[in-house]
Design an enzyme around this catalytic site. Sequence first.
Site, mmCIF file in Angstrom:
data_model
loop_
_atom_site.group_PDB
_atom_site.id
_atom_site.type_symbol
_atom_site.label_atom_id
_atom_site.label_comp_id
_atom_site.label_asym_id
_atom_site.label_seq_id
_atom_site.Cartn_x
_atom_site.Cartn_y
_atom_site.Cartn_z
ATOM 1 C CE LYS A 1 -0.569 -4.759 3.191
ATOM 2 N NZ LYS A 1 -1.043 -5.959 2.500
ATOM 3 C CG HIS B 1 -9.945 2.310 2.979
ATOM 4 N ND1 HIS B 1 -10.063 0.963 2.719
ATOM 5 C CD2 HIS B 1 -8.699 2.481 3.491
ATOM 6 C CE1 HIS B 1 -8.944 0.355 3.063
ATOM 7 N NE2 HIS B 1 -8.097 1.243 3.533
ATOM 8 C CE1 TYR C 1 -2.899 -2.977 5.637
ATOM 9 C CE2 TYR C 1 -2.045 -0.864 4.891
ATOM 10 C CZ TYR C 1 -2.742 -2.027 4.643
ATOM 11 O OH TYR C 1 -3.303 -2.232 3.404
ATOM 12 C CB SER D 1 -0.869 -0.038 1.248
ATOM 13 O OG SER D 1 -1.257 1.257 1.608
ATOM 14 C CB SER D 2 0.274 4.700 -1.198
ATOM 15 O OG SER D 2 -0.957 4.891 -0.543
ATOM 16 C CB CYS D 3 0.240 3.623 4.313
ATOM 17 S SG CYS D 3 0.176 1.864 4.584
HETATM 18 N N1 LIG Z 1 -8.576 -1.100 -0.138
HETATM 19 C C1 LIG Z 1 -7.589 -0.254 -0.346
HETATM 20 O O1 LIG Z 1 -7.813 0.984 -0.416
HETATM 21 C C2 LIG Z 1 -6.197 -0.745 -0.537
HETATM 22 C C3 LIG Z 1 -5.861 -2.086 -0.436
HETATM 23 N N2 LIG Z 1 -4.562 -2.471 -0.624
HETATM 24 C C4 LIG Z 1 -4.141 -3.853 -0.494
HETATM 25 O O2 LIG Z 1 -4.886 -4.713 -1.342
HETATM 26 C C5 LIG Z 1 -5.049 -5.992 -0.715
HETATM 27 C C6 LIG Z 1 -6.515 -6.360 -0.685
HETATM 28 O O3 LIG Z 1 -7.236 -5.360 0.018
HETATM 29 P P1 LIG Z 1 -8.828 -5.244 -0.063
HETATM 30 O O4 LIG Z 1 -9.331 -6.087 -1.160
HETATM 31 O O5 LIG Z 1 -9.140 -3.805 -0.018
HETATM 32 O O6 LIG Z 1 -9.240 -5.857 1.343
HETATM 33 P P2 LIG Z 1 -10.559 -6.674 1.720
HETATM 34 O O7 LIG Z 1 -10.692 -6.574 3.199
HETATM 35 O O8 LIG Z 1 -11.694 -6.224 0.868
HETATM 36 O O9 LIG Z 1 -10.192 -8.162 1.308
HETATM 37 C C7 LIG Z 1 -9.236 -8.900 1.982
HETATM 38 C C8 LIG Z 1 -9.588 -10.355 1.855
HETATM 39 O O10 LIG Z 1 -8.639 -11.116 2.601
HETATM 40 C C9 LIG Z 1 -9.349 -12.124 3.314
HETATM 41 N N3 LIG Z 1 -8.652 -12.485 4.542
HETATM 42 C C10 LIG Z 1 -8.249 -11.672 5.539
HETATM 43 N N4 LIG Z 1 -7.695 -12.395 6.517
HETATM 44 C C11 LIG Z 1 -7.753 -13.690 6.138
HETATM 45 C C12 LIG Z 1 -7.349 -14.911 6.743
HETATM 46 N N5 LIG Z 1 -6.775 -14.951 7.945
HETATM 47 N N6 LIG Z 1 -7.585 -16.058 6.073
HETATM 48 C C13 LIG Z 1 -8.187 -16.050 4.866
HETATM 49 N N7 LIG Z 1 -8.578 -14.922 4.237
HETATM 50 C C14 LIG Z 1 -8.370 -13.764 4.874
HETATM 51 C C15 LIG Z 1 -10.672 -11.466 3.656
HETATM 52 O O11 LIG Z 1 -11.633 -12.447 3.951
HETATM 53 P P3 LIG Z 1 -12.676 -12.167 5.154
HETATM 54 O O12 LIG Z 1 -13.349 -10.870 4.816
HETATM 55 O O13 LIG Z 1 -13.571 -13.339 5.131
HETATM 56 O O14 LIG Z 1 -11.827 -12.062 6.383
HETATM 57 C C16 LIG Z 1 -10.968 -10.700 2.388
HETATM 58 O O15 LIG Z 1 -11.650 -11.477 1.449
HETATM 59 C C17 LIG Z 1 -4.419 -5.877 0.665
HETATM 60 O O16 LIG Z 1 -3.124 -6.399 0.644
HETATM 61 C C18 LIG Z 1 -4.357 -4.391 0.907
HETATM 62 O O17 LIG Z 1 -3.303 -4.069 1.741
HETATM 63 C C19 LIG Z 1 -3.595 -1.559 -0.933
HETATM 64 C C20 LIG Z 1 -3.879 -0.245 -1.058
HETATM 65 C C21 LIG Z 1 -5.204 0.274 -0.848
HETATM 66 C C1 LIG Z 2 -5.339 2.689 1.844
HETATM 67 C C2 LIG Z 2 -4.846 3.341 3.091
HETATM 68 O O1 LIG Z 2 -5.945 3.599 3.943
HETATM 69 C C3 LIG Z 2 -5.668 4.089 5.249
HETATM 70 O O2 LIG Z 2 -5.071 5.346 5.228
HETATM 71 P P1 LIG Z 2 -5.883 6.657 4.898
HETATM 72 O O3 LIG Z 2 -5.790 6.950 3.453
HETATM 73 O O4 LIG Z 2 -5.439 7.745 5.802
HETATM 74 O O5 LIG Z 2 -7.351 6.185 5.306
HETATM 75 P P2 LIG Z 2 -8.837 6.542 5.062
HETATM 76 O O6 LIG Z 2 -9.276 6.207 3.701
HETATM 77 O O7 LIG Z 2 -9.568 5.904 6.182
HETATM 78 O O8 LIG Z 2 -8.916 8.149 5.308
HETATM 79 C C4 LIG Z 2 -8.438 9.088 4.403
HETATM 80 C C5 LIG Z 2 -8.770 10.487 4.845
HETATM 81 O O9 LIG Z 2 -10.192 10.666 4.757
HETATM 82 C C6 LIG Z 2 -10.671 11.266 5.949
HETATM 83 N N1 LIG Z 2 -12.084 10.922 6.127
HETATM 84 C C7 LIG Z 2 -13.112 11.804 6.077
HETATM 85 N N2 LIG Z 2 -14.275 11.218 6.368
HETATM 86 C C8 LIG Z 2 -13.980 9.886 6.559
HETATM 87 C C9 LIG Z 2 -14.801 8.772 6.886
HETATM 88 O O10 LIG Z 2 -16.004 8.882 7.065
HETATM 89 N N3 LIG Z 2 -14.156 7.574 6.997
HETATM 90 C C10 LIG Z 2 -12.802 7.439 6.801
HETATM 91 N N4 LIG Z 2 -12.245 6.213 6.924
HETATM 92 N N5 LIG Z 2 -12.010 8.519 6.523
HETATM 93 C C11 LIG Z 2 -12.597 9.713 6.408
HETATM 94 C C12 LIG Z 2 -9.734 10.736 7.004
HETATM 95 O O11 LIG Z 2 -9.793 11.537 8.175
HETATM 96 C C13 LIG Z 2 -8.404 10.835 6.280
HETATM 97 O O12 LIG Z 2 -7.915 12.159 6.310
HETATM 98 C C14 LIG Z 2 -4.815 3.165 5.980
HETATM 99 O O13 LIG Z 2 -5.497 1.979 6.188
HETATM 100 C C15 LIG Z 2 -3.550 2.908 5.224
HETATM 101 O O14 LIG Z 2 -2.863 1.934 5.856
HETATM 102 C C16 LIG Z 2 -3.788 2.579 3.790
HETATM 103 O O15 LIG Z 2 -3.101 1.806 3.173
#
Ligand SMILES: NC(=O)C1=CN([C@@H]2O[C@H](COP(=O)(O)OP(=O)(O)OC[C@H]3O[C@@H](n4cnc5c(N)ncnc54)[C@H](OP(=O)(O)O)[C@@H]3O)[C@@H](O)[C@H]2O)C=CC1
Ligand SMILES: C[C@H]1O[C@H](OP(=O)(O)OP(=O)(O)OC[C@H]2O[C@@H](n3cnc4c(=O)[nH]c(N)nc43)[C@H](O)[C@@H]2O)[C@@H](O)[C@@H](O)C1=O
Length: 322
Positions: free
Chosen positions: A144, A183, A140, A111-113
């Site tokens: 990563k 998010h 987290y 992830s970008s974090c």
């Molecule tokens: N969403 C975002 O904004 C971003 C995501 N990413 C990365 O992309 C990848 C996918 O993220 P995303 O699709 O958003 O996440 P989700 O939470 O939507 O999906 C993650 C999946 O992993 C499964 N999982 C988690 N723990 C376990 C476990 N112990 N055993 C089996 N399955 C498991 C979950 O299943 P279950 O729900 O049943 O636990 C779920 O289906 C991650 O690596 C994340 O870091 C990177 C940048 C941004």
């Molecule tokens: C993908 C990325 O996602 C996370 O980092 P993040 O980008 O900071 O997360 P976020 O999407 O939750 O928030 C972005 C911004 O948005 C604002 N904000 C406003 N209103 C709401 C609101 O209602 N909910 C949330 N969640 N945020 C809100 C919030 O205050 C912040 O300024 C980490 O998991 C990190 O590890 C990671 O990888």
Amino acid sequence: MGYMKSDARIYVAGHRGLVGSAIVRELTRLGYTNLVTRTHAELDLLESEAVSAFFAAEKPDFVVLAAAKVGGILANNTYPADFIRDNLDIQNNIIEASYTNGVDRLLFLGSSCIYPKMAPQPMPESCLLTGPLEPTNRPYALAKIAGIEMCWSYNRQYGTKYLAAMPTNLYGPGDNFDLNNSHVLPALIRKTAVAKATGAKELVVWGTGTPKRELLYSDDLAQAVVFLMNLDEGTYGTLLSETEPPLINIGTGEDVTIRELAETVGRVIGFEGELVFDTTKPDGTPRKLMDVTKLNGLGWKYSVGLEDGIRRTWDLVKDSLV
Ligand SMILES: NC(=O)C1=CN([C@@H]2O[C@H](COP(=O)(O)OP(=O)(O)OC[C@H]3O[C@@H](n4cnc5c(N)ncnc54)[C@H](OP(=O)(O)O)[C@@H]3O)[C@@H](O)[C@H]2O)C=CC1
Ligand SMILES: C[C@H]1O[C@H](OP(=O)(O)OP(=O)(O)OC[C@H]2O[C@@H](n3cnc4c(=O)[nH]c(N)nc43)[C@H](O)[C@@H]2O)[C@@H](O)[C@@H](O)C1=O
């Protein structure tokens, strides 16, 4: 189709999540017929013995590691132990089992974090480990970063071909729309839908609204992932250097403020009330814009713009949110 043949055995870990489901859709659209998946209930990726047995039985050729403990800023801040432990365990188990079972290419999603809080903008891959991390998601991010280091170390010691791709913030159908743990974009979509449905005059946005975020539609991310896994051997090899981590950013190269994001969601959904900012909630990183020069240079660019992506997501989820 490219390096991966249509009958290649491809394991998509986390196939029910936002990212994993988009990758399965993309692979299916491209005609891949031999996908391997397991639900969380069928295979707990925290269990190393179960993961080893699964790999030994299924023998995938390719692995996309899209299973992780994932959440927004508040979830990361509230459950730091879960975020570092579960992510380390899941990725360690899958990377080790991939190595012992001869997986050809593995793509690890970070992830970008992972980049420093005050990184230069846009952030090139080379700014990894050049400064302190954002505190709200440090556990987290460190998991990563360890995953990137695992891929690089296995490549160097064992000659594997593992790539670590770092997506920007993602969104799309199948996202987590929980109000506390999600998010920002799914949270804003849900809050705005409720505000509109109840005729509310105000919508509460966390933080100051001034942080900037770059957002990529999940189908675009899936295309980028499959594009990378399908690179020809020579090009793929250029991403696996001895001297630099096997790291590549995935994003659009464009960002907006959280206020602009909330306004765009309001426009798509048709909410005309006021935005109110709850500054008791954290802002997190001020900005994390990806430098996507490397990915663009390979010939990939995103195609779904932000407002279009929000509209597509809204059309797909609107009946299930309020
Ligand atoms: N969403 C975002 O904004 C971003 C995501 N990413 C990365 O992309 C990848 C996918 O993220 P995303 O699709 O958003 O996440 P989700 O939470 O939507 O999906 C993650 C999946 O992993 C499964 N999982 C988690 N723990 C376990 C476990 N112990 N055993 C089996 N399955 C498991 C979950 O299943 P279950 O729900 O049943 O636990 C779920 O289906 C991650 O690596 C994340 O870091 C990177 C940048 C941004
Ligand atoms: C993908 C990325 O996602 C996370 O980092 P993040 O980008 O900071 O997360 P976020 O999407 O939750 O928030 C972005 C911004 O948005 C604002 N904000 C406003 N209103 C709401 C609101 O209602 N909910 C949330 N969640 N945020 C809100 C919030 O205050 C912040 O300024 C980490 O998991 C990190 O590890 C990671 O990888």
